[in-house]
Design an enzyme around this catalytic site. Structure first.
Site, PDB file in Angstrom:
ATOM      1  CE  LYS A  94      -3.561  -2.747   2.123  1.00  0.00           C
ATOM      2  NZ  LYS A  94      -4.774  -2.820   2.939  1.00  0.00           N
ATOM      3  CG  HIS A 118      -6.877  -3.101  -2.707  1.00  0.00           C
ATOM      4  ND1 HIS A 118      -7.442  -2.337  -1.713  1.00  0.00           N
ATOM      5  CD2 HIS A 118      -6.247  -4.125  -2.084  1.00  0.00           C
ATOM      6  CE1 HIS A 118      -7.156  -2.873  -0.539  1.00  0.00           C
ATOM      7  NE2 HIS A 118      -6.428  -3.964  -0.733  1.00  0.00           N
ATOM      8  CB  SER A 149      -7.111  -9.390   9.073  1.00  0.00           C
ATOM      9  OG  SER A 149      -7.498  -8.031   9.165  1.00  0.00           O
ATOM     10  N   GLY A 208      -1.585  -7.454   3.410  1.00  0.00           N
ATOM     11  CA  GLY A 208      -1.258  -6.040   3.548  1.00  0.00           C
ATOM     12  C   GLY A 208      -0.264  -5.824   4.673  1.00  0.00           C
ATOM     13  N   GLY A 209      -0.767  -5.424   5.820  1.00  0.00           N
ATOM     14  CA  GLY A 209       0.074  -5.037   6.961  1.00  0.00           C
ATOM     15  C   GLY A 209       1.172  -6.035   7.299  1.00  0.00           C
TER      16      GLY A 209
HETATM   17  P1  PGA Z   1      -4.410  -6.427   5.411  1.00  0.00           P
HETATM   18  O1  PGA Z   1      -4.653  -5.907   3.903  1.00  0.00           O
HETATM   19  O2  PGA Z   1      -3.654  -7.733   5.307  1.00  0.00           O
HETATM   20  O3  PGA Z   1      -3.623  -5.349   6.065  1.00  0.00           O
HETATM   21  O4  PGA Z   1      -5.774  -6.650   6.010  1.00  0.00           O
HETATM   22  C1  PGA Z   1      -4.948  -6.816   2.874  1.00  0.00           C
HETATM   23  C2  PGA Z   1      -5.151  -6.070   1.580  1.00  0.00           C
HETATM   24  O5  PGA Z   1      -5.731  -4.980   1.589  1.00  0.00           O
HETATM   25  O6  PGA Z   1      -4.733  -6.546   0.525  1.00  0.00           O
END
Ligand code: PGA
Length: 244
Positions: A13, A95, A204, A225-226
Site C-alpha cells: 500500500k 483493490h 487480516s 497487507g500489513g
Molecule cells: P491487510 O490488507 O492484510 O492489512 O488486512 C490486505 C489487503 O488490503 O490486501
C-alpha cells in the site's frame, strides 16, 4: 497446464521508503518453499529498486494499480508498460481501497486488466463484499457480480489471479470463519472462466491465522497487507503456505 504455484502476494500500500528495502532483502535471503511463488507490490517509487534488491532470488515485484491507457496525458498516472519496464511482473487491480478512494468501477478494472495483459503483466483482480452486504446475506451475489464485471474475457491461469478480500476484513484484524471463506472460495471457483486461475484470500492474514486459512480448500494463497511489511511476519506466512 501443470498446477500453478501457490501465491503469497504482499501489498505494501502507501508504505515504504528506501530503508524498508532491507525487509525485502531479508525475506529474499530465504528461498520460498517448493511450489510457492512470492510477490511484493511496493509503492511505485520503489518498484525498480525492489526489483534490484530481489534480483536472483526468484521473488517477484508487482504494482498496485495501472492506468487503462497505454500512454498519454494523464498526470500522476502510471501505465502497465512503465510497471513492466521498472521490473514488475504483476499488478493488483480493483483493490477495495482504490474502488473506495478513487471511485474505480468494475468496468475500469476490466480496462486496466486488458492494459496489464498488453504489457505482459499478470492481473490480480480484487473483489469482496462490505460488512453491510454480508449482513444482508448478499455476499455470494456481490462477489459473483464483481467477478463477472471485473475480470475480462480471456482470463487464464497464466494471466490472471483473483483475490477475494472482504472489505470489512482488510486492516481490521477480523477475518471470516474458515467455513465462510471455504464457502466463498468454492463458489468463486465454479464461477471462474478457467478453474486454474488462482484464488487468493485477503484481509487480516497474519502469521497466527495463516495455517488455518491456507488449510481451507480452494485457497491458493493470500494477498497480505500489513503483515507483508516485515520480513519476519511475511516470511512466517510464506512458510505456512508451504506446509499447508
Ligand atoms: P491487510 O490488507 O492484510 O492489512 O488486512 C490486505 C489487503 O488490503 O490486501
Amino acid at each position: 497446464m501443470p498446477d500453478m504455484p501457490r501465491l503469497a502476494a504482499g501489498n505494501w500500500k502507501m508504505h515504504g521508503l528506501a530503508a524498508d528495502l532491507a525487509e525485502a532483502r531479508e525475506l529474499a535471503a530465504t528461498p520460498p518453499p517448493q511450489g510457492v511463488e512470492v510477490l511484493i507490490c511496493p509503492p511505485a517509487t520503489l518498484i525498480a529498486r525492489m526489483a534490484g534488491a530481489l534480483a536472483g532470488s526468484g521473488l517477484r515485484v508487482g504494482g498496485q494499480d495501472c492506468h487503462a491507457a497505454a500512454k498519454g496525458a494523464h498526470t500522476g498516472d502510471i501505465s502497465a508498460a512503465m510497471l513492466s519496464d521498472a521490473g514488475a511482473t504483476h499488478v493488483i487491480l480493483g483493490h477495495s481501497e482504490r474502488r473506495a478512494d478513487h471511485g474505480e468501477s468494475s468496468a475500469e478494472v476490466v480496462a486496466k486488466a486488458r492494459a496489464a495483459w498488453a504489457a505482459g503483466l499478470v492481473a490480480i483482480v480484487c473483489i469482496g463484499e462490505t460488512e453491510a452486504e454480508r449482513a444482508a446475506g448478499a455476499t455470494l451475489e456481490v462477489v459473483a457480480a464483481q467477478l463477472e464485471h471485473s475480470l475480462p474475457r480471456g482470463a487464464t491461469a497464466a494471466n490472471a489471479v483473483v483475490a477475494y478480500e472482504p472489505v470489512w476484513a482488510i486492516g481490521s484484524g477480523r477475518t471470516p470463519g474458515a467455513r465462510e471463506i471455504a464457502q466463498v472460495h468454492a463458489f468463486l471457483r465454479g464461477q471462474l472462466p478457467d478453474r486454474g486461475i488462482r484464488l487468493l484470500y485477503g484481509g487480516s492474514v497474519k502469521p497466527d491465522n495463516a495455517d488455518t486459512i491456507f488449510a481451507i480448500p480452494e485457497v491458493d494463497g493470500a494477498l497480505v497487507g500489513g503483515a507483508s511489511l516485515k520480513a519476519a511476519d511475511f516470511g512466517a506466512i510464506i512458510a505456512a503456505l508451504g506446509r499447508n
